[in-house]
Design a protein around this motif. Structure first.
Motif, PDB file in Angstrom:
ATOM      1  N   LEU A  22      42.344  37.543  36.776  1.00  0.00           N
ATOM      2  CA  LEU A  22      41.774  36.203  37.173  1.00  0.00           C
ATOM      3  C   LEU A  22      42.617  34.998  37.518  1.00  0.00           C
ATOM      4  CD1 LEU A  22      39.644  36.250  33.928  1.00  0.00           C
ATOM      5  CD2 LEU A  22      39.020  37.161  36.069  1.00  0.00           C
ATOM      6  N   ARG A  23      42.459  34.440  38.602  1.00  0.00           N
ATOM      7  CA  ARG A  23      42.985  33.270  39.236  1.00  0.00           C
ATOM      8  C   ARG A  23      42.320  32.239  39.845  1.00  0.00           C
ATOM      9  NH1 ARG A  23      46.233  35.839  44.357  1.00  0.00           N
ATOM     10  NH2 ARG A  23      44.389  36.202  45.632  1.00  0.00           N
ATOM     11  N   GLY A  24      42.540  30.923  39.823  1.00  0.00           N
ATOM     12  CA  GLY A  24      41.634  29.914  40.412  1.00  0.00           C
ATOM     13  C   GLY A  24      40.832  29.505  39.480  1.00  0.00           C
TER      14      GLY A  24
ATOM     15  N   GLY B 262      40.711  29.614  44.728  1.00  0.00           N
ATOM     16  CA  GLY B 262      42.202  28.980  44.336  1.00  0.00           C
ATOM     17  C   GLY B 262      42.743  28.956  45.678  1.00  0.00           C
ATOM     18  N   PRO B 263      44.085  28.426  45.584  1.00  0.00           N
ATOM     19  CA  PRO B 263      45.023  28.284  46.843  1.00  0.00           C
ATOM     20  C   PRO B 263      45.030  29.444  47.780  1.00  0.00           C
ATOM     21  CG  PRO B 263      46.143  27.256  44.886  1.00  0.00           C
ATOM     22  CD  PRO B 263      44.899  28.174  44.343  1.00  0.00           C
TER      23      PRO B 263
ATOM     24  N   ARG C 276      36.853  38.544  53.661  1.00  0.00           N
ATOM     25  CA  ARG C 276      36.238  37.305  52.987  1.00  0.00           C
ATOM     26  C   ARG C 276      37.008  37.049  51.950  1.00  0.00           C
ATOM     27  NH1 ARG C 276      30.029  36.652  50.451  1.00  0.00           N
ATOM     28  NH2 ARG C 276      30.441  34.804  49.701  1.00  0.00           N
ATOM     29  N   TYR C 277      37.410  38.200  51.042  1.00  0.00           N
ATOM     30  CA  TYR C 277      38.356  37.877  49.745  1.00  0.00           C
ATOM     31  C   TYR C 277      39.736  37.919  50.052  1.00  0.00           C
ATOM     32  CZ  TYR C 277      33.503  37.940  48.133  1.00  0.00           C
ATOM     33  OH  TYR C 277      32.170  37.798  47.878  1.00  0.00           O
ATOM     34  N   ALA C 278      40.476  37.121  49.200  1.00  0.00           N
ATOM     35  CA  ALA C 278      41.819  37.154  49.249  1.00  0.00           C
ATOM     36  C   ALA C 278      42.315  38.509  48.157  1.00  0.00           C
ATOM     37  CB  ALA C 278      42.570  36.043  48.880  1.00  0.00           C
ATOM     38  N   ARG C 279      41.654  38.399  47.141  1.00  0.00           N
ATOM     39  CA  ARG C 279      41.679  39.630  46.014  1.00  0.00           C
ATOM     40  C   ARG C 279      40.344  39.923  45.468  1.00  0.00           C
ATOM     41  NH1 ARG C 279      45.534  38.329  41.121  1.00  0.00           N
ATOM     42  NH2 ARG C 279      47.107  38.659  42.737  1.00  0.00           N
TER      43      ARG C 279
END
Length: 131
Positions: A45-47, A65-66, A90-93
């Motif tokens: 989990l980030r952001g 998030g960034p 569409r997603y970074a992760r």
């Protein structure tokens, strides 16, 4: 989770689909940059939490998030498969709890580019192993 042609397809269970407001997530195989298994589910989990359901031990939805927007569907009792993706996605992760994350990781590894690296560290690399 399966690879169908040029896409990685993540099929969500009924509860996850309700929380995410979608049944499947489709990602271009060409966007895959890193794949790994994280035993501490919450480390993926980030952001900031955005659309979704965020309960203790069960997180489903988007986070901003960034690095960009992430999609997670993880449960506390299981490790999470983590895929870091490039700009074609569409997603970074994308991080999901799957029945056999190690086997799924082995299935996805051949699709990584030759210069692939280990999954990016979470925003807080010094997170302890328990939430």
């Amino acid at each position: 989770m399966t690879v169908e042609g040029t896409e990685i397809v993540v099929r969500l269970g009924p509860r996850e689909a309700l929380a995410a407001r979608r049944r499947t997530i489709r990602l271009p195989v060409s966007a895959l940059r890193a794949v790994g298994v994280e035993n501490s589910w919450w480390r993926v989990l980030r952001g900031e939490a955005a659309r979704g359901v965020w309960l203790p031990g069960r997180c489903v939805g988007e986070r901003h998030g960034p690095p960009g927007t992430d999609f997670v569907a993880v449960r506390a009792e299981t490790p999470a498969l983590q895929m870091d993706l490039g700009p074609a996605s569409r997603y970074a992760r994308v991080a999901v709890s799957v029945p056999d994350p190690e086997q799924t990781e082995r299935t996805l590894r051949p699709y990584l580019p030759e210069d692939a690296v280990e999954p990016a560290e979470a925003e807080e690399p010094d997170k302890p192993d328990t939430p």
